[in-house]
Design a protein around this motif. Sequence first.
Motif, PDB file in Angstrom:
ATOM      1  N   VAL A  56       0.656  -1.131  -0.434  1.00 49.81           N
ATOM      2  CA  VAL A  56       0.081  -0.127  -0.134  1.00 49.81           C
ATOM      3  C   VAL A  56       1.053   1.102  -0.094  1.00 49.81           C
ATOM      4  CG1 VAL A  56      -1.692   1.126   1.346  1.00 49.81           C
ATOM      5  CG2 VAL A  56      -2.299  -1.022   0.923  1.00 49.81           C
ATOM      6  N   TRP A  57       1.627   1.322   1.051  1.00 50.29           N
ATOM      7  CA  TRP A  57       2.688   2.060   1.295  1.00 50.29           C
ATOM      8  C   TRP A  57       3.413   1.979  -0.214  1.00 50.29           C
ATOM      9  CZ3 TRP A  57       5.479   0.833   6.721  1.00 50.29           C
ATOM     10  CH2 TRP A  57       3.976   1.697   7.694  1.00 50.29           C
ATOM     11  N   LEU A  58       4.365   1.221  -0.718  1.00 46.48           N
ATOM     12  CA  LEU A  58       5.265   1.525  -2.296  1.00 46.48           C
ATOM     13  C   LEU A  58       4.024   2.339  -2.592  1.00 46.48           C
ATOM     14  CD1 LEU A  58       6.446  -1.492  -2.074  1.00 46.48           C
ATOM     15  CD2 LEU A  58       8.246   0.254  -1.644  1.00 46.48           C
ATOM     16  N   GLY A  59       3.196   1.995  -3.212  1.00 51.97           N
ATOM     17  CA  GLY A  59       1.171   2.500  -4.316  1.00 51.97           C
ATOM     18  C   GLY A  59       1.473   4.241  -3.632  1.00 51.97           C
ATOM     19  N   ASP A  60       1.503   4.309  -2.857  1.00 51.50           N
ATOM     20  CA  ASP A  60       1.282   5.847  -2.685  1.00 51.50           C
ATOM     21  C   ASP A  60       2.149   6.785  -3.364  1.00 51.50           C
ATOM     22  OD1 ASP A  60      -0.850   5.701  -0.779  1.00 51.50           O
ATOM     23  OD2 ASP A  60       0.494   5.226   1.037  1.00 51.50           O
ATOM     24  N   TRP A  61       3.407   6.027  -3.220  1.00 54.35           N
ATOM     25  CA  TRP A  61       4.569   6.708  -3.703  1.00 54.35           C
ATOM     26  C   TRP A  61       4.581   6.359  -5.587  1.00 54.35           C
ATOM     27  CZ3 TRP A  61       7.796   9.637  -1.747  1.00 54.35           C
ATOM     28  CH2 TRP A  61       8.093  10.200  -0.167  1.00 54.35           C
ATOM     29  N   SER A  62       4.094   5.187  -5.946  1.00 56.13           N
ATOM     30  CA  SER A  62       4.358   5.448  -7.153  1.00 56.13           C
ATOM     31  C   SER A  62       2.929   5.926  -7.887  1.00 56.13           C
ATOM     32  CB  SER A  62       3.656   4.076  -7.701  1.00 56.13           C
ATOM     33  OG  SER A  62       3.668   3.219  -9.679  1.00 56.13           O
ATOM     34  N   ASP A  63       1.775   5.966  -7.177  1.00 55.55           N
ATOM     35  CA  ASP A  63       0.802   6.803  -7.856  1.00 55.55           C
ATOM     36  C   ASP A  63       0.695   7.941  -7.611  1.00 55.55           C
ATOM     37  OD1 ASP A  63       0.555   3.790  -8.460  1.00 55.55           O
ATOM     38  OD2 ASP A  63      -1.110   3.566  -6.503  1.00 55.55           O
ATOM     39  N   ARG A  64       0.818   8.533  -5.845  1.00 55.59           N
ATOM     40  CA  ARG A  64       0.645  10.130  -5.990  1.00 55.59           C
ATOM     41  C   ARG A  64       2.115  10.441  -5.643  1.00 55.59           C
ATOM     42  NH1 ARG A  64      -3.502  12.143  -4.151  1.00 55.59           N
ATOM     43  NH2 ARG A  64      -5.118  10.543  -4.408  1.00 55.59           N
ATOM     44  N   GLY A  65       3.694   9.720  -5.652  1.00 58.44           N
ATOM     45  CA  GLY A  65       4.639  10.761  -5.378  1.00 58.44           C
ATOM     46  C   GLY A  65       4.885  10.880  -3.889  1.00 58.44           C
ATOM     47  N   LEU A  66       4.195  10.302  -2.660  1.00 58.21           N
ATOM     48  CA  LEU A  66       4.276  11.445  -1.615  1.00 58.21           C
ATOM     49  C   LEU A  66       3.450   9.990  -0.592  1.00 58.21           C
ATOM     50  CD1 LEU A  66       3.923  13.359   0.237  1.00 58.21           C
ATOM     51  CD2 LEU A  66       1.567  13.482  -0.345  1.00 58.21           C
ATOM     52  N   GLY A  67       4.253   9.872   0.063  1.00 55.99           N
ATOM     53  CA  GLY A  67       3.792   8.063   1.342  1.00 55.99           C
ATOM     54  C   GLY A  67       5.216   8.322   2.882  1.00 55.99           C
ATOM     55  N   TYR A  68       4.532   7.721   3.404  1.00 54.24           N
ATOM     56  CA  TYR A  68       5.233   7.320   4.684  1.00 54.24           C
ATOM     57  C   TYR A  68       6.613   7.133   4.055  1.00 54.24           C
ATOM     58  CZ  TYR A  68       0.757   7.216   6.811  1.00 54.24           C
ATOM     59  OH  TYR A  68      -0.773   7.776   7.494  1.00 54.24           O
ATOM     60  N   TRP A  69       7.665   8.001   5.026  1.00 50.59           N
ATOM     61  CA  TRP A  69       9.269   7.875   5.176  1.00 50.59           C
ATOM     62  C   TRP A  69       9.449   6.785   5.709  1.00 50.59           C
ATOM     63  CZ3 TRP A  69       8.117  12.690   6.043  1.00 50.59           C
ATOM     64  CH2 TRP A  69       8.211  14.027   5.208  1.00 50.59           C
ATOM     65  N   VAL A  70      10.910   5.862   6.011  1.00 55.81           N
ATOM     66  CA  VAL A  70      11.653   5.409   6.773  1.00 55.81           C
ATOM     67  C   VAL A  70      12.116   6.334   7.631  1.00 55.81           C
ATOM     68  CG1 VAL A  70      13.542   4.147   6.686  1.00 55.81           C
ATOM     69  CG2 VAL A  70      11.951   3.018   5.619  1.00 55.81           C
ATOM     70  N   VAL A  71      12.569   6.280   9.015  1.00 57.85           N
ATOM     71  CA  VAL A  71      13.276   7.393   9.295  1.00 57.85           C
ATOM     72  C   VAL A  71      14.167   6.733   9.529  1.00 57.85           C
ATOM     73  CG1 VAL A  71      13.107   8.842  11.212  1.00 57.85           C
ATOM     74  CG2 VAL A  71      10.598   8.335   9.696  1.00 57.85           C
ATOM     75  N   GLU A  72      15.589   7.879   9.862  1.00 58.05           N
ATOM     76  CA  GLU A  72      17.068   6.679  10.320  1.00 58.05           C
ATOM     77  C   GLU A  72      17.188   7.987  11.155  1.00 58.05           C
ATOM     78  OE1 GLU A  72      19.190   5.401   7.015  1.00 58.05           O
ATOM     79  OE2 GLU A  72      18.447   3.495   6.747  1.00 58.05           O
ATOM     80  N   ARG A  73      17.964   8.514  12.211  1.00 59.80           N
ATOM     81  CA  ARG A  73      18.964   9.119  12.399  1.00 59.80           C
ATOM     82  C   ARG A  73      20.286   9.189  12.072  1.00 59.80           C
ATOM     83  NH1 ARG A  73      20.390   6.654  18.391  1.00 59.80           N
ATOM     84  NH2 ARG A  73      21.926   7.507  17.803  1.00 59.80           N
ATOM     85  N   ILE A  74      20.518  10.485  11.415  1.00 61.03           N
ATOM     86  CA  ILE A  74      21.427  10.905  10.952  1.00 61.03           C
ATOM     87  C   ILE A  74      23.358  10.129  11.434  1.00 61.03           C
ATOM     88  CG2 ILE A  74      22.851  12.322  10.107  1.00 61.03           C
ATOM     89  CD1 ILE A  74      20.585  14.439   9.795  1.00 61.03           C
ATOM     90  N   ASP A  75      23.257  10.023  12.903  1.00 62.90           N
ATOM     91  CA  ASP A  75      24.239  10.026  13.576  1.00 62.90           C
ATOM     92  C   ASP A  75      24.338   8.173  13.453  1.00 62.90           C
ATOM     93  OD1 ASP A  75      22.622   9.458  15.140  1.00 62.90           O
ATOM     94  OD2 ASP A  75      23.853  10.712  16.783  1.00 62.90           O
ATOM     95  N   ASP A  76      22.846   7.831  12.930  1.00 63.01           N
ATOM     96  CA  ASP A  76      23.300   6.349  13.267  1.00 63.01           C
ATOM     97  C   ASP A  76      22.967   5.617  11.080  1.00 63.01           C
ATOM     98  OD1 ASP A  76      24.053   3.541  13.685  1.00 63.01           O
ATOM     99  OD2 ASP A  76      21.936   3.233  15.197  1.00 63.01           O
ATOM    100  N   PRO A  77      23.766   5.718  10.403  1.00 63.91           N
ATOM    101  CA  PRO A  77      22.553   5.111   9.227  1.00 63.91           C
ATOM    102  C   PRO A  77      22.646   3.589   8.823  1.00 63.91           C
ATOM    103  CG  PRO A  77      25.032   6.966   9.077  1.00 63.91           C
ATOM    104  CD  PRO A  77      24.650   6.239   9.960  1.00 63.91           C
TER     105      PRO A  77
END
Length: 172
Positions: A56-77
């Motif tokens: 579903v989330w991949l479809g959001d990105w594919s269909d709308r160019g917008l969706g939920y992100w994966v969140v990582e800390r910059i200091d712990d990539p």
Amino acid sequence: MTQAFEHLTTERLRLRAVHASDVEAVFALHGDPETNRYTVSGHMRSLDAAKTQLAVWLGDWSDRGLGYWVVERIDDPGVLVGFGGLRHKVLEGQQVLNLAYRFAPKAWGSGYATELARASLALAREHLPETPVVAVIHPENEASIRVATRLGMRLDRIIDYEGVPSRLYVPA
């Protein structure tokens, strides 16, 4: 939709669109009962459920160019601490951008949800000002209520969300 949403860096976080390879991370976070204490449907019970959600989330990105992100800390990539952002949703017959955030317990109390949500609201204002942003929050989820309030959002009304009376927050 511009590519403004696919990758973003905040002061402490790296946000990126979900990938098919994130399925185990989706299951790890959404399968944890503590992390999903206020989720109407409860925690995920199988890797297949994670695959379905991720599709579903991949479809959001594919269909709308917008969706939920994966969140990582910059200091712990490479180490995922959460998921969140904006996704198109129809709520009570109206097209909205649903603001959501879910973090691993080790990241709670860090201010990451506020940082993610602030970046999400800024992008929505800049790129999709015509689409209302909402946050649907379980009435007992005090931490999420504090995040919404910290962002300047206000309680608009109580709605029935998947059979549960829930708080609907909107930007003030």
